[in-house]
Design a protein around this motif. Structure first.
Motif, PDB file in Angstrom:
ATOM      1  N   MET A   1       0.836  -1.194   0.000  1.00  0.00           N
ATOM      2  CA  MET A   1       0.000   0.000   0.000  1.00  0.00           C
ATOM      3  C   MET A   1       0.877   1.253   0.000  1.00  0.00           C
ATOM      4  N   VAL A   2       0.428   2.279  -0.681  1.00  0.00           N
ATOM      5  CA  VAL A   2       1.154   3.547  -0.721  1.00  0.00           C
ATOM      6  C   VAL A   2       0.742   4.385   0.485  1.00  0.00           C
ATOM      7  N   LEU A   3       1.726   4.834   1.233  1.00  0.00           N
ATOM      8  CA  LEU A   3       1.491   5.639   2.429  1.00  0.00           C
ATOM      9  C   LEU A   3       1.763   7.105   2.117  1.00  0.00           C
ATOM     10  N   ARG A   4       0.902   7.988   2.609  1.00  0.00           N
ATOM     11  CA  ARG A   4       1.055   9.415   2.299  1.00  0.00           C
ATOM     12  C   ARG A   4       1.048  10.239   3.581  1.00  0.00           C
ATOM     13  N   SER A   5       1.571  11.452   3.448  1.00  0.00           N
ATOM     14  CA  SER A   5       1.636  12.353   4.591  1.00  0.00           C
ATOM     15  C   SER A   5       0.247  12.823   4.978  1.00  0.00           C
ATOM     16  N   PRO A   6      -0.012  12.993   6.282  1.00  0.00           N
ATOM     17  CA  PRO A   6      -1.288  13.586   6.706  1.00  0.00           C
ATOM     18  C   PRO A   6      -1.361  15.083   6.421  1.00  0.00           C
ATOM     19  N   PHE A   7      -0.232  15.668   6.019  1.00  0.00           N
ATOM     20  CA  PHE A   7      -0.192  17.096   5.702  1.00  0.00           C
ATOM     21  C   PHE A   7      -0.449  17.320   4.217  1.00  0.00           C
ATOM     22  N   ALA A   8      -1.130  18.413   3.907  1.00  0.00           N
ATOM     23  CA  ALA A   8      -1.359  18.776   2.511  1.00  0.00           C
ATOM     24  C   ALA A   8      -0.030  19.121   1.839  1.00  0.00           C
ATOM     25  N   ASP A   9       0.056  18.862   0.546  1.00  0.00           N
ATOM     26  CA  ASP A   9       1.263  19.218  -0.189  1.00  0.00           C
ATOM     27  C   ASP A   9       1.524  20.718  -0.092  1.00  0.00           C
ATOM     28  N   VAL A  10       2.793  21.074  -0.083  1.00  0.00           N
ATOM     29  CA  VAL A  10       3.182  22.485  -0.082  1.00  0.00           C
ATOM     30  C   VAL A  10       3.613  22.878  -1.484  1.00  0.00           C
ATOM     31  N   GLU A  11       3.479  24.146  -1.789  1.00  0.00           N
ATOM     32  CA  GLU A  11       3.889  24.640  -3.104  1.00  0.00           C
ATOM     33  C   GLU A  11       5.402  24.787  -3.137  1.00  0.00           C
ATOM     34  N   ILE A  12       6.008  24.289  -4.197  1.00  0.00           N
ATOM     35  CA  ILE A  12       7.460  24.370  -4.349  1.00  0.00           C
ATOM     36  C   ILE A  12       7.774  25.279  -5.537  1.00  0.00           C
ATOM     37  N   PRO A  13       8.274  26.482  -5.278  1.00  0.00           N
ATOM     38  CA  PRO A  13       8.549  27.428  -6.371  1.00  0.00           C
ATOM     39  C   PRO A  13       9.739  26.985  -7.206  1.00  0.00           C
ATOM     40  N   ASP A  14       9.772  27.432  -8.416  1.00  0.00           N
ATOM     41  CA  ASP A  14      10.844  27.090  -9.349  1.00  0.00           C
ATOM     42  C   ASP A  14      11.984  28.097  -9.203  1.00  0.00           C
ATOM     43  N   VAL A  15      12.690  28.014  -8.072  1.00  0.00           N
ATOM     44  CA  VAL A  15      13.749  28.984  -7.777  1.00  0.00           C
ATOM     45  C   VAL A  15      14.996  28.241  -7.290  1.00  0.00           C
ATOM     46  N   THR A  16      16.123  28.947  -7.309  1.00  0.00           N
ATOM     47  CA  THR A  16      17.350  28.391  -6.752  1.00  0.00           C
ATOM     48  C   THR A  16      17.343  28.559  -5.238  1.00  0.00           C
TER      49      THR A  16
END
Length: 524
Positions: free
Chosen positions: A1-16
């Motif tokens: 089974m695939v296990l996932r975080s109880p937290f919502a995904d966070v936005e990851i900006p396209d930056v250095t």
């Protein structure tokens, strides 16, 4: 089974990484960014950003840019951050080198990484010079100055313009720390800007830092834990980092007391001292609010003893260099979760637990090898596609080599290791490296190394040695002394047993289980 975080995904900006950390630096320019614990020397956020900008300009002036690798061999100081982020701003890749390494080990990393420059300090020149010469690195910068070498002040005085470098955060490699992974010799771990940016943002719901926090940086910045969790995450949130060049218990306690540090990140051996050492009672540690342990498992009873003595929250996390580094942690505000676990899966990740024998996925309560997928998974091992393919599968899951179990709350506990790596005081000790070294000894015909527990319960390297004919005078002390001459202190062999033959399979693989079944010797 695939296990996932109880937290919502966070936005990851396209930056250095520099873009992420210094985007709003003007708003906190006067706030202390880094303070040198021994001297009190301070860099504000404004000074740090300006120095990073100047160093990037100086490096570009020397022809350093995208595709080049810069080595750092230094203890923790505020100027480590200047070199680290200045190199990244110039478009270069940073390879962080263990400050305990011998000249041979430093040279090996410089050579393997293809480094063209090395930053160090004058106290390390006795190792840095021969290492650089061996690796063909002619440009050695000594941060605090030494005759015949450029110093940091000279580079920061450049009038050159800051370079504008086009980088693809998802592709371009930011850092190249070295790790043994699940087995074998140390390999360059290619972490992109996106890997690092993603993991910092994934950790936001867990560490919950802000500009009022003071974070103690005794964990070395060359280690991914010190680099990302201590230095970069604090800088992201505008906190103040108090640096220590090395661990000394009295100095460690003094710095916490004097600078009123409220966040302290450690490895488990420090927790033992905090729980038991009488010196702790001599210092005012009342400012301490959160102690975070990582790099090796923390015993729940030990965590409870520290919490009881210091009156602070104790948390634990899990990760590895190949995960940039954190995949699991107990949130700072979750007192309901057992500190004996490594906590919950961070956002933006998926995990599986897989039976190592059958390859079948298992569910809660059943141990299995931990596999992790997410934006923090490394790009791969430098110049080693075979090791990369053995670690990251076609679905993007990184096989950690650790056996874990998950409970109904979604908390993971690491219970064993599939991999052969030895963890000594949080440092990785690859048996294959020590075995290769032992076989260079003229009196040793064959050798194998495993981890055993010493009297304090610490995992230590033990060598099983087959003597060459005529080398009957070779003793355990001689073997340990030979290894100690060639490796960093944490890699030293601490127990030796002489045997007639190393047990091996038909294919020649060392049967470590057979060795573990033998009587465990007490380390010398």
């Amino acid at each position: 089974m695939v296990l996932r975080s109880p937290f919502a995904d966070v936005e990851i900006p396209d930056v250095t990484l520099p873009d992420l950390l210094f985007a709003d630096v003007a708003a906190r320019a006067a706030r202390p960014a880094l303070i040198d614990g021994p001297s009190g020397r301070t860099l504000t956020y404004g000074e740090l950003a300006a120095a990073v900008d100047r160093l990037a300009a100086a490096l570009a002036e020397r022809g350093v840019g995208k595709g080049d690798v810069i080595g750092i061999l230094s203890p923790n100081t505020p100027y480590y951050a200047v070199v680290f982020h200045g190199a990244l701003l110039a478009g270069a890749t940073v390879t962080t080198i263990n400050a305990l390494y011998t000249p041979e080990e430093v040279a090996s990393q410089l050579t393997d990484s293809g480094a063209r420059m090395l930053f160090t300090i004058s106290a390390f020149l006795d190792r840095a010079r021969p290492a650089a010469e061996t690796a063909g690195v002619s440009d050695v910068v000594v941060l605090d100055g030494a005759e015949g070498h450029t110093n940091l002040s000279e580079l920061l005085a450049t009038p050159a313009s800051t370079p504008e470098v086009a980088l693809d955060p998802a592709v371009d490699i930011a850092v190249l720390p070295y790790s043994s992974g699940t087995t074998g010799r140390a390999k360059g771990v290619m972490l992109t800007h996106r890997n690092l940016v993603a993991n910092l943002l994934q950790g936001q719901p867990f560490l919950q830092l802000d500009g009022e926090n003071r974070v103690l940086a005794v964990l070395p910045f060359f280690h991914i834990y010190g680099m990302q969790v201590t230095m970069n995450h604090a800088l992201l949130n505008g906190a103040t980092v108090i640096t220590m060049p090395r661990f000394d218990l009295a100095e460690f306690l003094r710095v916490i007391a004097e600078y009123r540090t409220d966040r302290v990140y450690i490895a488990p051996p420090v927790a033992v001292a905090l729980a038991k050492h009488p010196l702790v009672d001599n210092y005012d540690l009342s400012a301490l609010r959160l102690l975070l342990s990582g790099a090796a498992p923390l015993d729940a009873d030990l965590a409870a003893a520290v919490r009881s003595r210091l009156g602070c929250r104790v948390r634990q996390g899990y990760g590895m260099t190949e995960l940039s580094p954190v995949s699991h942690a107990i949130p700072a505000d979750r007192d309901d979760l057992s500190v004996g676990t490594v906590g919950l899966l961070l956002p933006n990740q998926a995990a599986k637990l897989v039976d190592p024998a059958s390859g079948e996925e298992v569910g809660p309560g059943v141990p299995g090898e931990l596999w992790v997928r997410g934006p923090n998974v490394m790009a791969g091992y430098l110049n080693n596609p075979e090791a990369t393919a053995a670690t990251i599968d076609s679905d993007g899951y990184l096989h950690t080599g650790d056996v874990a179990v998950v409970d109904e709350q979604g908390c993971f506990s690491v219970v064993d290791r599939v991999k052969e790596l030895i963890k000594y005081k949080g440092y990785q000790v690859p048996p294959a490296e020590l075995e290769a070294l032992l076989l260079t000894h003229s009196g040793i015909a064959d050798a194998a190394v495993i981890g055993v527990r010493d009297a304090e319960g610490e995992e230590v390297p033990k060598a099983f040695v087959v003597r060459q004919p005529g080398a009957e005078d070779l003793g355990a002390e001689g073997v340990m002394a030979f290894v100690a001459e060639h490796v960093a202190p944490y890699k030293k062999v601490r127990a030796v047993e002489f045997i007639d033959a190393i047990p091996k399979s038909a294919s020649g693989k060392i049967l470590r289980k057979d060795l573990r079944d033998r009587e465990t010797a007490t380390p010398a």
